[in-house]
Design a protein around this motif. Sequence first.
Motif, PDB file in Angstrom:
ATOM      1  N   UNK A 119       0.826  -1.209   0.000  1.00  0.00           N
ATOM      2  CA  UNK A 119       0.000   0.000   0.000  1.00  0.00           C
ATOM      3  C   UNK A 119       0.858   1.257   0.000  1.00  0.00           C
ATOM      4  N   UNK A 120       2.016   1.210   0.647  1.00  0.00           N
ATOM      5  CA  UNK A 120       2.904   2.374   0.622  1.00  0.00           C
ATOM      6  C   UNK A 120       3.431   2.629  -0.783  1.00  0.00           C
ATOM      7  N   UNK A 154       3.455   5.662  -5.987  1.00  0.00           N
ATOM      8  CA  UNK A 154       3.857   5.506  -7.387  1.00  0.00           C
ATOM      9  C   UNK A 154       2.730   5.189  -8.353  1.00  0.00           C
ATOM     10  N   UNK A 155       1.536   4.891  -7.882  1.00  0.00           N
ATOM     11  CA  UNK A 155       0.523   4.427  -8.838  1.00  0.00           C
ATOM     12  C   UNK A 155       0.108   5.554  -9.786  1.00  0.00           C
ATOM     13  N   UNK A 156       0.116   5.305 -11.097  1.00  0.00           N
ATOM     14  CA  UNK A 156      -0.222   6.368 -12.054  1.00  0.00           C
ATOM     15  C   UNK A 156      -1.626   6.937 -11.876  1.00  0.00           C
ATOM     16  N   UNK A 157      -2.581   6.115 -11.496  1.00  0.00           N
ATOM     17  CA  UNK A 157      -3.941   6.633 -11.354  1.00  0.00           C
ATOM     18  C   UNK A 157      -4.050   7.589 -10.172  1.00  0.00           C
ATOM     19  N   UNK A 158      -3.295   7.340  -9.114  1.00  0.00           N
ATOM     20  CA  UNK A 158      -3.275   8.291  -8.009  1.00  0.00           C
ATOM     21  C   UNK A 158      -2.554   9.572  -8.411  1.00  0.00           C
ATOM     22  N   UNK A 209     -11.567  14.739  -2.394  1.00  0.00           N
ATOM     23  CA  UNK A 209     -12.436  13.590  -2.114  1.00  0.00           C
ATOM     24  C   UNK A 209     -12.350  12.562  -3.240  1.00  0.00           C
ATOM     25  N   UNK A 210     -12.271  13.022  -4.485  1.00  0.00           N
ATOM     26  CA  UNK A 210     -12.089  12.105  -5.618  1.00  0.00           C
ATOM     27  C   UNK A 210     -10.779  11.333  -5.489  1.00  0.00           C
ATOM     28  N   UNK A 211      -9.736  12.038  -5.068  1.00  0.00           N
ATOM     29  CA  UNK A 211      -8.444  11.373  -4.888  1.00  0.00           C
ATOM     30  C   UNK A 211      -8.538  10.301  -3.802  1.00  0.00           C
ATOM     31  N   UNK A 212      -9.195  10.631  -2.689  1.00  0.00           N
ATOM     32  CA  UNK A 212      -9.339   9.652  -1.606  1.00  0.00           C
ATOM     33  C   UNK A 212     -10.186   8.467  -2.050  1.00  0.00           C
ATOM     34  N   UNK A 213     -11.262   8.744  -2.798  1.00  0.00           N
ATOM     35  CA  UNK A 213     -12.109   7.654  -3.279  1.00  0.00           C
ATOM     36  C   UNK A 213     -11.330   6.736  -4.217  1.00  0.00           C
ATOM     37  N   UNK A 214     -10.523   7.333  -5.068  1.00  0.00           N
ATOM     38  CA  UNK A 214      -9.717   6.517  -5.979  1.00  0.00           C
ATOM     39  C   UNK A 214      -8.680   5.718  -5.196  1.00  0.00           C
ATOM     40  N   UNK A 215      -8.105   6.345  -4.161  1.00  0.00           N
ATOM     41  CA  UNK A 215      -7.111   5.651  -3.341  1.00  0.00           C
ATOM     42  C   UNK A 215      -7.734   4.443  -2.642  1.00  0.00           C
ATOM     43  N   UNK A 253      -9.997 -11.094   2.520  1.00  0.00           N
ATOM     44  CA  UNK A 253     -10.650 -10.300   1.480  1.00  0.00           C
ATOM     45  C   UNK A 253     -11.883  -9.597   2.038  1.00  0.00           C
ATOM     46  N   UNK A 254     -12.642 -10.300   2.868  1.00  0.00           N
ATOM     47  CA  UNK A 254     -13.817  -9.682   3.483  1.00  0.00           C
ATOM     48  C   UNK A 254     -13.411  -8.545   4.413  1.00  0.00           C
ATOM     49  N   UNK A 255     -12.285  -8.711   5.108  1.00  0.00           N
ATOM     50  CA  UNK A 255     -11.786  -7.632   5.964  1.00  0.00           C
ATOM     51  C   UNK A 255     -11.419  -6.412   5.141  1.00  0.00           C
ATOM     52  N   UNK A 256     -10.802  -6.642   3.984  1.00  0.00           N
ATOM     53  CA  UNK A 256     -10.465  -5.537   3.081  1.00  0.00           C
ATOM     54  C   UNK A 256     -11.742  -4.835   2.612  1.00  0.00           C
ATOM     55  N   UNK A 257     -12.751  -5.605   2.232  1.00  0.00           N
ATOM     56  CA  UNK A 257     -14.002  -5.019   1.756  1.00  0.00           C
ATOM     57  C   UNK A 257     -14.677  -4.201   2.850  1.00  0.00           C
ATOM     58  N   UNK A 258     -14.605  -4.676   4.088  1.00  0.00           N
ATOM     59  CA  UNK A 258     -15.227  -3.945   5.198  1.00  0.00           C
ATOM     60  C   UNK A 258     -14.511  -2.617   5.422  1.00  0.00           C
ATOM     61  N   UNK A 259     -13.186  -2.617   5.384  1.00  0.00           N
ATOM     62  CA  UNK A 259     -12.441  -1.366   5.556  1.00  0.00           C
ATOM     63  C   UNK A 259     -12.748  -0.391   4.427  1.00  0.00           C
ATOM     64  N   UNK A 260     -12.827  -0.906   3.208  1.00  0.00           N
ATOM     65  CA  UNK A 260     -13.131  -0.020   2.080  1.00  0.00           C
ATOM     66  C   UNK A 260     -14.546   0.533   2.207  1.00  0.00           C
ATOM     67  N   UNK A 261     -15.488  -0.279   2.633  1.00  0.00           N
ATOM     68  CA  UNK A 261     -16.865   0.183   2.793  1.00  0.00           C
ATOM     69  C   UNK A 261     -16.957   1.244   3.883  1.00  0.00           C
ATOM     70  N   UNK A 262     -16.088   1.156   4.894  1.00  0.00           N
ATOM     71  CA  UNK A 262     -16.074   2.154   5.963  1.00  0.00           C
ATOM     72  C   UNK A 262     -15.313   3.411   5.567  1.00  0.00           C
ATOM     73  N   UNK A 263     -14.665   3.392   4.403  1.00  0.00           N
ATOM     74  CA  UNK A 263     -13.947   4.575   3.946  1.00  0.00           C
ATOM     75  C   UNK A 263     -12.578   4.747   4.571  1.00  0.00           C
ATOM     76  N   UNK A 264     -11.974   3.650   5.018  1.00  0.00           N
ATOM     77  CA  UNK A 264     -10.674   3.732   5.668  1.00  0.00           C
ATOM     78  C   UNK A 264      -9.559   3.555   4.650  1.00  0.00           C
ATOM     79  N   UNK A 265      -8.469   4.265   4.871  1.00  0.00           N
ATOM     80  CA  UNK A 265      -7.287   4.156   4.024  1.00  0.00           C
ATOM     81  C   UNK A 265      -6.177   3.470   4.798  1.00  0.00           C
ATOM     82  N   UNK A 266      -5.289   2.774   4.089  1.00  0.00           N
ATOM     83  CA  UNK A 266      -4.153   2.139   4.708  1.00  0.00           C
ATOM     84  C   UNK A 266      -4.483   0.746   5.213  1.00  0.00           C
TER      85      UNK A 266
END
Length: 477
Positions: free
Chosen positions: A40-41, A46-50, A166-172, A462-475
């Motif tokens: 994630x770091x 380095x990700x081009x989309x970010x 906010x768009x940047x965070x959503x993409x991240x 994978x479910x843990x990842x989905x839960x964090x993403x649904x909660x809007x958490x980064x990292x």
Amino acid sequence: MIRAALALLLLIVCLFGHVRETMAQETAAPADPLTLAEVLAVLAATHPQLEAARQRQRAAEGDAMAARGGFDPVLRARGQYAPIGAFPRGTVDLELRQPTPLWGLSVYGGWRLGLGSFAVYDLRGKTADGGELRAGVSLPVWQGGPIDRRRADLRVSALAQDAAAADRDARAIELERAAARAYWAWVGAGLRLTVQRSLLALAEDRDEGLRKQIVAGGVPAVEGIDNRRAILDRGARIVAAERALQQAAFELARHLRDADGEVEVPAPTRLPGAFPEPQRPAAELLDALIDEALQRRPDLRRLLLQREAAAVELKLARNNRSPKLDIDAYAAKDIGSLDPAYAYLRPAEFVASVNLELPLALRGARGKLRRAEAELARIDAELRMARDMIALELRDAHSALVAAHARVGLAREQLAAAHELEQAERSRFRLGDSTLLLVNLREQAATDAALQELEALAEYHRASVDLRAAAGRLGPS
């Protein structure tokens, strides 16, 4: 014919042995395991989309600077020279005007010079030889007072900056979710390959002993053939597992880059040795997660910012229906020497004026007002839908995590039972009460149970990842 088949089998076994030695040499190189935090770091850096999202944010900053330019001071200059005619004269007029965000107030100052002959009806153009200094204010009382286009653009551009963030965070979050899922798929593929290699090692270790027993006449020759068939079958499974690991590595490489920004495929030597131990999800935290998501989710924050911008446009559209009523006042004073014939120019003067402008049909203002009201209503509807979908997404992700945790427990119980049966069948075979076919079946059943446990663990993460993403958490968690 049988000898040729056996020779072919032995050749394939030797080839698989060579492959195993090569893999062992590759895996012998020491390397730190690749962690999700490291992935994630690298992604964030380095990700081009970010990087594209950050450039969109910079573009929004440029728009905000352009909007602030609406309040830049403006210098106006006008000159006129008429050397030939009934009234030869020359005039120069300079004015510096400064708009302000205070109720649309503008302040200005100027200098005017008028020399030569002026007609009686144009005597206001005449000044002392040092010119006339003036200073004044212009204030919109009704339309343009509470809000005008410049202040609306300033506010909307500031909101657009926040929306770009906010768009940047959503993409991240979207990219981190994809990267984390790819990471756990890669870890699972590596662990599944290890399980398949362990299964092959059992058959290979048994093969030499079977050959000796066959020569001694203690075991039928068919058992040796069956064991070599198992070696080939398990070797084929390893080939499939290696291909699955390569595919998972290529998928993870979409989110990994080296110091030069080039795509980096993770090496098998960096595979972790096991999945992290799953934690039991707390059901009572679901409501807190939903509240957190409604505050944190960048896609919802972006809609709220769009609503605020639409409210600004609506306020402007309502104000533009009002009559345009402006007050202008200035004071002026001539300086320098003056012909006695123009002594009337000597005293200072103060002038105040009122300007009224009212379009009769107001179709333009009413049309813009109707559009602004519709835009605000549209965003409100999208906000209601977004809040409902976020709550449902979190409930579904939490339910998936609970089910995955329960599946891990059941898979481990199944694995323990399969290992017990495997050991019992192997003991019976050593005592001559079983056949190699049954031993192979028990070993395969234990391997399938181990693979099911790995799949359950992968599904949990994978479910843990989905839960964090649904909660809007980064990292990483």
